[in-house]
Design an enzyme around this catalytic site. Structure first.
Site, PDB file in Angstrom:
ATOM      1  N   ASP A 128      -3.877  43.900 108.110  1.00  0.00           N
ATOM      2  CA  ASP A 128      -3.920  43.113 109.339  1.00  0.00           C
ATOM      3  C   ASP A 128      -2.712  44.109 110.091  1.00  0.00           C
ATOM      4  OD1 ASP A 128      -4.359  41.360 111.335  1.00  0.00           O
ATOM      5  OD2 ASP A 128      -2.779  40.090 110.583  1.00  0.00           O
ATOM      6  N   TYR A 130      -0.889  45.147 114.321  1.00  0.00           N
ATOM      7  CA  TYR A 130       0.215  44.391 114.994  1.00  0.00           C
ATOM      8  C   TYR A 130      -0.142  45.116 116.266  1.00  0.00           C
ATOM      9  CZ  TYR A 130       4.423  41.725 115.793  1.00  0.00           C
ATOM     10  OH  TYR A 130       5.258  40.959 116.211  1.00  0.00           O
ATOM     11  N   HIS A 135       1.842  40.257 122.443  1.00  0.00           N
ATOM     12  CA  HIS A 135       2.096  39.428 121.386  1.00  0.00           C
ATOM     13  C   HIS A 135       3.382  39.912 120.716  1.00  0.00           C
ATOM     14  CE1 HIS A 135       1.699  36.823 117.803  1.00  0.00           C
ATOM     15  NE2 HIS A 135       2.112  37.591 117.051  1.00  0.00           N
ATOM     16  N   ARG A 144      14.953  38.727 119.435  1.00  0.00           N
ATOM     17  CA  ARG A 144      15.837  39.807 119.833  1.00  0.00           C
ATOM     18  C   ARG A 144      15.613  39.834 121.338  1.00  0.00           C
ATOM     19  NH1 ARG A 144      12.877  41.312 115.745  1.00  0.00           N
ATOM     20  NH2 ARG A 144      11.387  42.551 117.108  1.00  0.00           N
ATOM     21  N   GLU A 200      -4.012  32.570 114.837  1.00  0.00           N
ATOM     22  CA  GLU A 200      -3.667  33.868 115.432  1.00  0.00           C
ATOM     23  C   GLU A 200      -5.132  34.569 115.925  1.00  0.00           C
ATOM     24  OE1 GLU A 200       0.466  35.823 113.742  1.00  0.00           O
ATOM     25  OE2 GLU A 200      -1.459  36.351 112.646  1.00  0.00           O
ATOM     26  N   GLU A 202      -7.535  37.232 116.848  1.00  0.00           N
ATOM     27  CA  GLU A 202      -7.582  38.628 116.360  1.00  0.00           C
ATOM     28  C   GLU A 202      -9.184  39.047 116.468  1.00  0.00           C
ATOM     29  OE1 GLU A 202      -5.467  40.151 113.055  1.00  0.00           O
ATOM     30  OE2 GLU A 202      -4.123  38.286 112.974  1.00  0.00           O
ATOM     31  N   ASP A 234      -5.875  34.693 111.562  1.00  0.00           N
ATOM     32  CA  ASP A 234      -5.100  34.919 110.418  1.00  0.00           C
ATOM     33  C   ASP A 234      -3.993  33.616 110.654  1.00  0.00           C
ATOM     34  OD1 ASP A 234      -3.933  36.279 108.093  1.00  0.00           O
ATOM     35  OD2 ASP A 234      -2.603  37.456 109.496  1.00  0.00           O
ATOM     36  N   ARG A 238       4.426  29.395 110.172  1.00  0.00           N
ATOM     37  CA  ARG A 238       5.594  30.055 110.684  1.00  0.00           C
ATOM     38  C   ARG A 238       7.017  29.637 110.235  1.00  0.00           C
ATOM     39  NH1 ARG A 238       2.951  34.001 113.354  1.00  0.00           N
ATOM     40  NH2 ARG A 238       1.709  33.306 114.908  1.00  0.00           N
ATOM     41  N   GLN A 241       7.176  31.795 106.867  1.00  0.00           N
ATOM     42  CA  GLN A 241       7.233  33.032 107.275  1.00  0.00           C
ATOM     43  C   GLN A 241       8.663  33.507 107.865  1.00  0.00           C
ATOM     44  OE1 GLN A 241       4.434  34.487 110.456  1.00  0.00           O
ATOM     45  NE2 GLN A 241       4.950  36.318 110.564  1.00  0.00           N
ATOM     46  N   TYR A 245      10.078  36.443 105.164  1.00  0.00           N
ATOM     47  CA  TYR A 245       9.193  37.782 106.051  1.00  0.00           C
ATOM     48  C   TYR A 245      10.203  39.172 105.465  1.00  0.00           C
ATOM     49  CZ  TYR A 245      11.791  38.296 110.354  1.00  0.00           C
ATOM     50  OH  TYR A 245      12.626  38.627 111.232  1.00  0.00           O
ATOM     51  N   LYS A 254       0.931  33.923 105.087  1.00  0.00           N
ATOM     52  CA  LYS A 254      -0.371  34.561 105.741  1.00  0.00           C
ATOM     53  C   LYS A 254      -1.490  34.434 104.525  1.00  0.00           C
ATOM     54  CE  LYS A 254       1.292  36.518 109.703  1.00  0.00           C
ATOM     55  NZ  LYS A 254       0.628  36.343 110.807  1.00  0.00           N
ATOM     56  N   THR A 258      -7.557  33.608 105.774  1.00  0.00           N
ATOM     57  CA  THR A 258      -8.139  34.364 107.001  1.00  0.00           C
ATOM     58  C   THR A 258      -9.712  33.988 107.235  1.00  0.00           C
ATOM     59  OG1 THR A 258      -6.612  36.004 106.447  1.00  0.00           O
ATOM     60  CG2 THR A 258      -8.342  36.518 108.083  1.00  0.00           C
ATOM     61  N   THR A 362      -2.687  39.960 116.426  1.00  0.00           N
ATOM     62  CA  THR A 362      -2.719  38.782 117.515  1.00  0.00           C
ATOM     63  C   THR A 362      -2.886  39.341 119.052  1.00  0.00           C
ATOM     64  OG1 THR A 362      -1.358  37.151 116.338  1.00  0.00           O
ATOM     65  CG2 THR A 362      -1.817  36.608 118.472  1.00  0.00           C
ATOM     66  N   GLU A 376       3.655  31.501 120.679  1.00  0.00           N
ATOM     67  CA  GLU A 376       3.732  31.951 121.766  1.00  0.00           C
ATOM     68  C   GLU A 376       3.751  30.858 123.195  1.00  0.00           C
ATOM     69  OE1 GLU A 376       2.170  36.051 122.520  1.00  0.00           O
ATOM     70  OE2 GLU A 376       1.169  35.390 120.759  1.00  0.00           O
TER      71      GLU A 376
END
Length: 430
Positions: A128, A130, A135, A144, A200, A202, A234, A238, A241, A245, A254, A258, A362, A376
């Site tokens: 997978d 990114y 996203h 951040r 997600e 994708e 996917d 959350r 995760q 993660y 995850k 899928t 995503t 999101e």
């Protein structure tokens, strides 16, 4: 890719329901694996509302193809490469448009509603990526705010190895996963069902011809190793995760499921809908040489329209239409092309194999209309969605059904679709 007679918008199939406007007109012809009742799995091609059983029309196909096209998985056929894939497409287009074949072929059509679809390949590996920059920016901003993208994002296509064993076809139940989660104000984690289950949006990339270990795939040849595309969801927990993660990335959040749409939509079918890769914003670095190809710059983007809908148990009981969560386009979402993904994946000598599955990551657009996850849309749960049933959603509840859809259309070409990828959440055992 060049267009040929199989793309001709004036070409019409004699199969009912395959008229322009269908997901599966004769300009599409995706392959998949199906079964009837308790029967054996076998390959077929989607045409209108039907599936053409390829084993039943074997006598009309090249003798050299028959063994690969009679197996219960498509791996061997995908390994044949683009020239033979194109030859089969041309032959199928011929027999599904020429009325001389109708009597012999019509009896080999089976309604799509009468069969069970399966994952089309035996997946050796699933990776997978990114590459959805909007996203990545949206999610990064939640953690951040001043520097959402990490320094490597615009230099290297980011990816991780997923779990091939839990890839399932559209329609498979989504069993709510359990795992460790830790609230921000808690001293220690606890174990239990995920409270922040998400989807997600994708695209999936099916690998056709592979490469030998230690032999990277050049960017200019990467497209020849892509057998086709599908939709991919996917599913993501959350809360699990967020706790697990760091420092190695996604794991139990995850790998519980899928989902993929069942049809392999070929690169040839998508040829009329290619477009230039979006220009990189001023100040962004240009791709390194092994990720640079002039043809890919001119035609590496996929003009695929994407849509996600949500249907809850209450909405279903009240006869309400599904709520549209997202509408966007893949070409506006992908910072890296499919060819760049494949070239980078093999750039260290990693051997890709026929039937390997690659997710794009995503795909969200810059506008709120095309966001590809509830993380999101609800701003991390801070802005719940209001539904017509009076319910609200920040993340998925038991009974919620998510459906991904995708299609391509433009002036001068016949609309084609990728089908649907659907999953309904059910309670887990923990």
């Amino acid at each position: 890719m060049t267009l040929d007679e199989t793309h001709n918008p004036d070409r019409i199939s004699w199969v009912d329901g395959s008229e322009p406007g269908s997901d599966f007109p004769v300009q599409n012809l995706p392959l998949g694996i199906f079964s009837e009742g308790k029967g054996l799995r076998r390959p077929g091609v989607a045409i209108g509302d039907y599936i053409l059983d390829l084993s039943a029309v074997a006598d009309l196909l090249d003798e050299d193809w028959r063994e690969d096209l009679s197996q219960p998985i498509l791996n061997a056929w995908l390994s044949r490469g683009p020239d033979l894939h194109r030859a089969l497409r041309e032959r199928l287009s011929e027999i599904l448009t020429d009325v001389r074949y109708r009597d012999a072929v019509e009896v080999c059509l089976i309604g799509q509603s009468e069969v069970r679809m399966h994952v089309p390949c035996l997946i050796g590996d699933y990776t997978d990526f990114y590459v959805g920059i909007h996203h990545a920016t949206n999610v990064g901003r939640q953690f951040r705010p001043d520097n959402p993208l990490l320094p490597n994002y615009k230099y290297v296509p980011i990816g991780y190895h997923g779990r091939a064993s839990s890839v399932r076809p559209s329609g498979e139940p989504v069993v709510r996963p359990s795992g460790q989660r830790k609230a921000p104000d808690a001293d220690v984690p606890e174990y239990g069902p995920s409270r922040r289950l998400d989807y997600e949006l994708e695209l999936g990339i099916w690998i056709g011809r592979g490469n030998e270990l230690g032999q990277p795939i050049p960017i200019g040849e990467a497209g020849d190793h892509i057998a086709g595309y599908c939709l991919l969801n996917d599913w993501s927990a959350r809360d699990l995760q967020a706790w697990e993660y760091q420092p190695l990335g996604p794991f139990l959040a995850k790998n519980f499921l899928t989902s993929v749409s069942p049809w392999v939509v070929s690169a040839d079918a998508l040829a009329p809908f290619r477009s230039p890769m979006p220009p990189r914003p001023e100040g962004d670095p240009q791709p390194l040489s092994y990720l640079t190809d002039p043809v890919d710059r001119q035609s590496g983007a996929l003009n695929i329209q994407l849509e996600v809908t949500l249907l809850t148990d209450k909405m279903r009981e009240e006869g309400l239409s599904p709520h549209v969560l997202s509408q966007g386009s893949a070409d506006a979402a992908m910072y890296w092309s499919a060819a760049q993904i494949v070239a980078h994946h093999s750039s260290n000598g990693c051997n890709l194999q026929p039937g390997d599955l690659i997710g794009t990551g995503t795909l969200s657009t810059e506008s709120d209309q095309g966001l590809g996850s509830l993380l999101e849309i609800s701003r991390g749960g801070k802005q719940p969605i209001q539904l017509a049933s009076g319910e609200t959603r920040s993340f998925l509840e038991d009974g919620d059904e998510i459906t991904l859809r995708a299609w391509c259309e433009r002036k001068g070409a016949v609309r084609i679709g990728l089908g649907e990828c659907t999953g309904r959440v059910v309670s887990g055992g923990a």
